[in-house]
Scaffold this motif. Structure first.
Motif, PDB file in Angstrom:
ATOM      1  N   LEU A  30     -21.385 -22.303 -20.469  1.00  0.00           N
ATOM      2  CA  LEU A  30     -20.892 -21.046 -21.043  1.00  0.00           C
ATOM      3  C   LEU A  30     -20.650 -20.006 -19.958  1.00  0.00           C
ATOM      4  CD1 LEU A  30     -23.111 -20.733 -24.255  1.00  0.00           C
ATOM      5  CD2 LEU A  30     -20.678 -21.327 -24.136  1.00  0.00           C
ATOM      6  N   ALA A  31     -21.560 -19.934 -18.989  1.00  0.00           N
ATOM      7  CA  ALA A  31     -21.395 -18.979 -17.887  1.00  0.00           C
ATOM      8  C   ALA A  31     -20.183 -19.334 -17.036  1.00  0.00           C
ATOM      9  CB  ALA A  31     -22.660 -18.954 -17.034  1.00  0.00           C
ATOM     10  N   MET A  32     -19.931 -20.623 -16.841  1.00  0.00           N
ATOM     11  CA  MET A  32     -18.776 -21.037 -16.043  1.00  0.00           C
ATOM     12  C   MET A  32     -17.465 -20.684 -16.734  1.00  0.00           C
ATOM     13  SD  MET A  32     -19.934 -24.679 -14.402  1.00  0.00           S
ATOM     14  CE  MET A  32     -18.418 -24.751 -13.440  1.00  0.00           C
ATOM     15  N   PHE A  33     -17.379 -20.937 -18.044  1.00  0.00           N
ATOM     16  CA  PHE A  33     -16.167 -20.558 -18.763  1.00  0.00           C
ATOM     17  C   PHE A  33     -15.984 -19.042 -18.761  1.00  0.00           C
ATOM     18  CE2 PHE A  33     -16.190 -24.836 -20.813  1.00  0.00           C
ATOM     19  CZ  PHE A  33     -14.855 -25.150 -20.604  1.00  0.00           C
ATOM     20  N   ALA A  34     -17.101 -18.310 -18.892  1.00  0.00           N
ATOM     21  CA  ALA A  34     -17.018 -16.849 -18.896  1.00  0.00           C
ATOM     22  C   ALA A  34     -16.531 -16.311 -17.551  1.00  0.00           C
ATOM     23  CB  ALA A  34     -18.384 -16.256 -19.236  1.00  0.00           C
ATOM     24  N   THR A  35     -17.074 -16.830 -16.457  1.00  0.00           N
ATOM     25  CA  THR A  35     -16.646 -16.341 -15.140  1.00  0.00           C
ATOM     26  C   THR A  35     -15.195 -16.719 -14.858  1.00  0.00           C
ATOM     27  OG1 THR A  35     -17.644 -18.326 -14.143  1.00  0.00           O
ATOM     28  CG2 THR A  35     -18.951 -16.297 -14.125  1.00  0.00           C
ATOM     29  N   ALA A  36     -14.767 -17.906 -15.284  1.00  0.00           N
ATOM     30  CA  ALA A  36     -13.371 -18.303 -15.079  1.00  0.00           C
ATOM     31  C   ALA A  36     -12.433 -17.394 -15.869  1.00  0.00           C
ATOM     32  CB  ALA A  36     -13.177 -19.757 -15.496  1.00  0.00           C
ATOM     33  N   TRP A  37     -12.804 -17.099 -17.124  1.00  0.00           N
ATOM     34  CA  TRP A  37     -11.967 -16.234 -17.948  1.00  0.00           C
ATOM     35  C   TRP A  37     -11.918 -14.809 -17.390  1.00  0.00           C
ATOM     36  CZ3 TRP A  37     -13.240 -12.005 -21.219  1.00  0.00           C
ATOM     37  CH2 TRP A  37     -12.178 -11.565 -22.028  1.00  0.00           C
ATOM     38  N   LEU A  38     -13.070 -14.270 -17.012  1.00  0.00           N
ATOM     39  CA  LEU A  38     -13.107 -12.916 -16.451  1.00  0.00           C
ATOM     40  C   LEU A  38     -12.338 -12.840 -15.145  1.00  0.00           C
ATOM     41  CD1 LEU A  38     -16.848 -12.015 -17.169  1.00  0.00           C
ATOM     42  CD2 LEU A  38     -14.823 -11.034 -18.280  1.00  0.00           C
ATOM     43  N   HIS A  39     -12.417 -13.898 -14.334  1.00  0.00           N
ATOM     44  CA  HIS A  39     -11.663 -13.937 -13.072  1.00  0.00           C
ATOM     45  C   HIS A  39     -10.166 -13.869 -13.345  1.00  0.00           C
ATOM     46  CE1 HIS A  39      -9.648 -15.981  -9.664  1.00  0.00           C
ATOM     47  NE2 HIS A  39     -10.564 -15.366  -8.927  1.00  0.00           N
ATOM     48  N   SER A  40      -9.708 -14.589 -14.370  1.00  0.00           N
ATOM     49  CA  SER A  40      -8.272 -14.589 -14.684  1.00  0.00           C
ATOM     50  C   SER A  40      -7.809 -13.247 -15.256  1.00  0.00           C
ATOM     51  CB  SER A  40      -7.960 -15.702 -15.681  1.00  0.00           C
ATOM     52  OG  SER A  40      -8.526 -15.427 -16.959  1.00  0.00           O
ATOM     53  N   MET A  41      -8.735 -12.476 -15.846  1.00  0.00           N
ATOM     54  CA  MET A  41      -8.374 -11.205 -16.469  1.00  0.00           C
ATOM     55  C   MET A  41      -8.512 -10.014 -15.532  1.00  0.00           C
ATOM     56  SD  MET A  41      -7.476 -12.033 -19.550  1.00  0.00           S
ATOM     57  CE  MET A  41      -7.499 -10.453 -20.398  1.00  0.00           C
ATOM     58  N   SER A  42      -9.304 -10.174 -14.475  1.00  0.00           N
ATOM     59  CA  SER A  42      -9.603  -9.035 -13.599  1.00  0.00           C
ATOM     60  C   SER A  42      -8.445  -8.743 -12.637  1.00  0.00           C
ATOM     61  CB  SER A  42     -10.878  -9.318 -12.805  1.00  0.00           C
ATOM     62  OG  SER A  42     -11.139  -8.264 -11.904  1.00  0.00           O
ATOM     63  N   HIS A  43      -8.287  -7.450 -12.319  1.00  0.00           N
ATOM     64  CA  HIS A  43      -7.294  -7.028 -11.332  1.00  0.00           C
ATOM     65  C   HIS A  43      -7.954  -6.396 -10.111  1.00  0.00           C
ATOM     66  CE1 HIS A  43      -4.093  -7.858 -14.203  1.00  0.00           C
ATOM     67  NE2 HIS A  43      -4.753  -7.143 -15.113  1.00  0.00           N
ATOM     68  N   ASP A  44      -9.269  -6.472 -10.065  1.00  0.00           N
ATOM     69  CA  ASP A  44     -10.039  -5.924  -8.948  1.00  0.00           C
ATOM     70  C   ASP A  44     -10.400  -7.063  -8.012  1.00  0.00           C
ATOM     71  OD1 ASP A  44     -12.304  -5.091  -7.327  1.00  0.00           O
ATOM     72  OD2 ASP A  44     -12.459  -3.348  -8.653  1.00  0.00           O
ATOM     73  N   ASP A  45      -9.908  -7.004  -6.767  1.00  0.00           N
ATOM     74  CA  ASP A  45     -10.127  -8.103  -5.821  1.00  0.00           C
ATOM     75  C   ASP A  45     -11.605  -8.334  -5.534  1.00  0.00           C
ATOM     76  OD1 ASP A  45      -7.437  -8.595  -5.651  1.00  0.00           O
ATOM     77  OD2 ASP A  45      -7.135  -7.434  -3.803  1.00  0.00           O
ATOM     78  N   ALA A  46     -12.385  -7.252  -5.449  1.00  0.00           N
ATOM     79  CA  ALA A  46     -13.815  -7.392  -5.168  1.00  0.00           C
ATOM     80  C   ALA A  46     -14.525  -8.080  -6.328  1.00  0.00           C
ATOM     81  CB  ALA A  46     -14.440  -6.019  -4.899  1.00  0.00           C
ATOM     82  N   LEU A  51     -16.837 -13.014  -8.981  1.00  0.00           N
ATOM     83  CA  LEU A  51     -16.748 -13.962 -10.093  1.00  0.00           C
ATOM     84  C   LEU A  51     -16.454 -15.379  -9.598  1.00  0.00           C
ATOM     85  CD1 LEU A  51     -14.734 -11.782 -12.633  1.00  0.00           C
ATOM     86  CD2 LEU A  51     -17.106 -12.553 -12.902  1.00  0.00           C
ATOM     87  N   LEU A  52     -15.573 -15.491  -8.606  1.00  0.00           N
ATOM     88  CA  LEU A  52     -15.248 -16.809  -8.072  1.00  0.00           C
ATOM     89  C   LEU A  52     -16.449 -17.416  -7.350  1.00  0.00           C
ATOM     90  CD1 LEU A  52     -13.117 -18.970  -7.720  1.00  0.00           C
ATOM     91  CD2 LEU A  52     -12.339 -17.781  -5.648  1.00  0.00           C
ATOM     92  N   GLN A  53     -17.164 -16.582  -6.606  1.00  0.00           N
ATOM     93  CA  GLN A  53     -18.378 -17.056  -5.925  1.00  0.00           C
ATOM     94  C   GLN A  53     -19.406 -17.533  -6.951  1.00  0.00           C
ATOM     95  OE1 GLN A  53     -20.192 -14.107  -3.421  1.00  0.00           O
ATOM     96  NE2 GLN A  53     -22.009 -15.338  -2.991  1.00  0.00           N
ATOM     97  N   THR A  54     -19.577 -16.766  -8.026  1.00  0.00           N
ATOM     98  CA  THR A  54     -20.522 -17.143  -9.081  1.00  0.00           C
ATOM     99  C   THR A  54     -20.083 -18.442  -9.754  1.00  0.00           C
ATOM    100  OG1 THR A  54     -21.026 -14.811  -9.482  1.00  0.00           O
ATOM    101  CG2 THR A  54     -21.637 -16.386 -11.200  1.00  0.00           C
TER     102      THR A  54
END
Length: 205
Positions: A30-46, A51-54
């Motif tokens: 669940l955490a992996m799907f959440a981080t992947a989804w948030l990464h695709s939605m975010s516009h903040d490089d930091a 999120l990608l590291q996590t």
């Protein structure tokens, strides 16, 4: 009302280690799907980098956990028999989906890490910065990225199917399939018969 085997014994749950591995895997997935989804939605490089590291670190974690889980399953796990009302075809589908889930738990982190390696850049993993290990190579990089994306869709479909089947067993068939992996759940349900004999290693987990 509890379920019993034909010889009068209660149908046993999975062993505690298997149950622990299962629910830890659920949380990590669940955490992996959440981080992947948030990464695709975010516009903040930091934020995207964190999120990608996590996501990458969780992938390595779940790969190691799956290897340990399979080692336990093949050596010391205690798994209940299938309910007797499950047909041969039903059991074959359960086994097939289970094998696919285990396979993707191992393949998905591998394809994701391979994509990262062939980018040829430094990357963060857990709390470390890993230097480039191979030169940039676009062909395998893109191939592994495509495999990772397709695997994610397949994995998501299998997870939804697995969860839906567990809920169907619990609320419609009213057997103890879900209860065997979550012993705290003890709703009233009718008696069903189960094959006699010792515990086998073919029930899904």
């Amino acid at each position: 009302m509890q379920d019993y085997c034909l010889d009068g014994r209660r149908r046993p749950p999975f062993d505690a280690v298997t149950i622990g591995f299962h629910w830890a895997t659920v949380l990590i997935v669940l955490a992996m799907f959440a981080t992947a989804w948030l990464h695709s939605m975010s516009h903040d490089d930091a934020v995207k980098a964190i999120l990608l590291q996590t996501h990458r670190s969780l992938g390595v974690t779940i790969w190691v956990a799956t290897v340990l889980r399979l080692a336990w399953r093949l050596t010391n796990a205690k798994l209940p028999p299938f309910p007797s009302h499950m047909t041969t075809m039903h059991r074959a589908i359960v086994k097939g989906s289970e094998y696919c889930l285990y396979g993707l738990l191992l393949i998905q982190p591998a394809t994701g890490l391979a994509h990262t390696l062939f980018r040829g850049h430094q990357f963060a993993l857990f709390f470390w910065q890993i230097p480039p290990l191979v030169p940039t190579d676009a062909a395998p990089r893109d191939a592994f990225m495509l495999a990772h994306q397709l695997g994610a869709y397949a994995f998501g479909a299998l997870v939804i199917g697995h969860a839906s089947a567990a809920l169907f067993h619990h609320f419609v068939l009213r057997d103890d399939v879900l209860q065997c992996m979550a012993p705290v759940m003890t709703p009233e349900r009718p008696n069903r018969d189960y094959p006699s004999g010792g515990i086998i290693r073919s029930q899904h987990s």
